[in-house]
Motif scaffolding. Structure first.
Motif, PDB file in Angstrom:
ATOM      1  N   ARG A 199       0.828  -1.211   0.000  1.00 47.50           N
ATOM      2  CA  ARG A 199       0.000   0.000   0.000  1.00 47.50           C
ATOM      3  C   ARG A 199       0.858   1.255   0.000  1.00 47.50           C
ATOM      4  O   ARG A 199       1.933   1.291   0.594  1.00 47.50           O
ATOM      5  N   HIS A 218      -2.061   4.807   2.528  1.00 55.69           N
ATOM      6  CA  HIS A 218      -3.259   4.354   3.239  1.00 55.69           C
ATOM      7  C   HIS A 218      -3.389   5.143   4.544  1.00 55.69           C
ATOM      8  O   HIS A 218      -2.405   5.308   5.267  1.00 55.69           O
ATOM      9  N   SER A 237       1.798  -2.388  11.245  1.00 55.11           N
ATOM     10  CA  SER A 237       0.622  -2.833  10.495  1.00 55.11           C
ATOM     11  C   SER A 237       0.590  -4.346  10.352  1.00 55.11           C
ATOM     12  O   SER A 237      -0.468  -4.970  10.469  1.00 55.11           O
TER      13      SER A 237
END
Length: 114
Positions: free
Chosen positions: A64, A67, A76
């Motif tokens: 990503r 984000h 994450s």
């Protein structure tokens, strides 16, 4: 896992739904209760379950860019793994009438490559 409840009062361009990521029966109960309070029958309350291996989810998080909540970092990855460990499969007894399951097609098609 995402729970989806049709909202008869929603009139925006998004459609008539509320969505939220739910990890267990306790969290899903809030959305089911909300649907019932709005006059929805059991058959009008549905759960949408997205099934993908945690490694696939981690790969997606790491790819990503920009984000707003889960960027490509170790924190994450920890969140994704904790979610996977804590997740409880939805059960019909929770009070919804339908469950739609979306599986990770790549993993299903090429399991030896994953």
């Amino acid at each position: 896992m995402y729970s989806w409840i049709a909202d008869p009062l929603e009139t925006s361009a998004r459609g008539r739904s509320l969505t939220s990521m739910q990890i267990d029966e306790y969290q899903r109960a809030h959305w089911i209760r909300l649907g019932k309070q709005r006059g929805l029958s059991r058959q009008q309350i549905a759960v949408m379950l997205f099934q993908a291996h945690p490694d696939v989810c981690c790969d997606r998080v790491m790819s990503r860019r920009g984000h707003p909540t889960l960027g490509p970092n170790k924190k994450s990855l920890g969140i994704v793994r904790k979610f996977a460990q804590s997740f409880q499969q939805p059960r019909e007894e929770e009070g919804f009438g339908k469950m739609f399951v979306c599986r990770d097609a790549l993993r299903q098609t090429f399991p030896a490559l994953m």
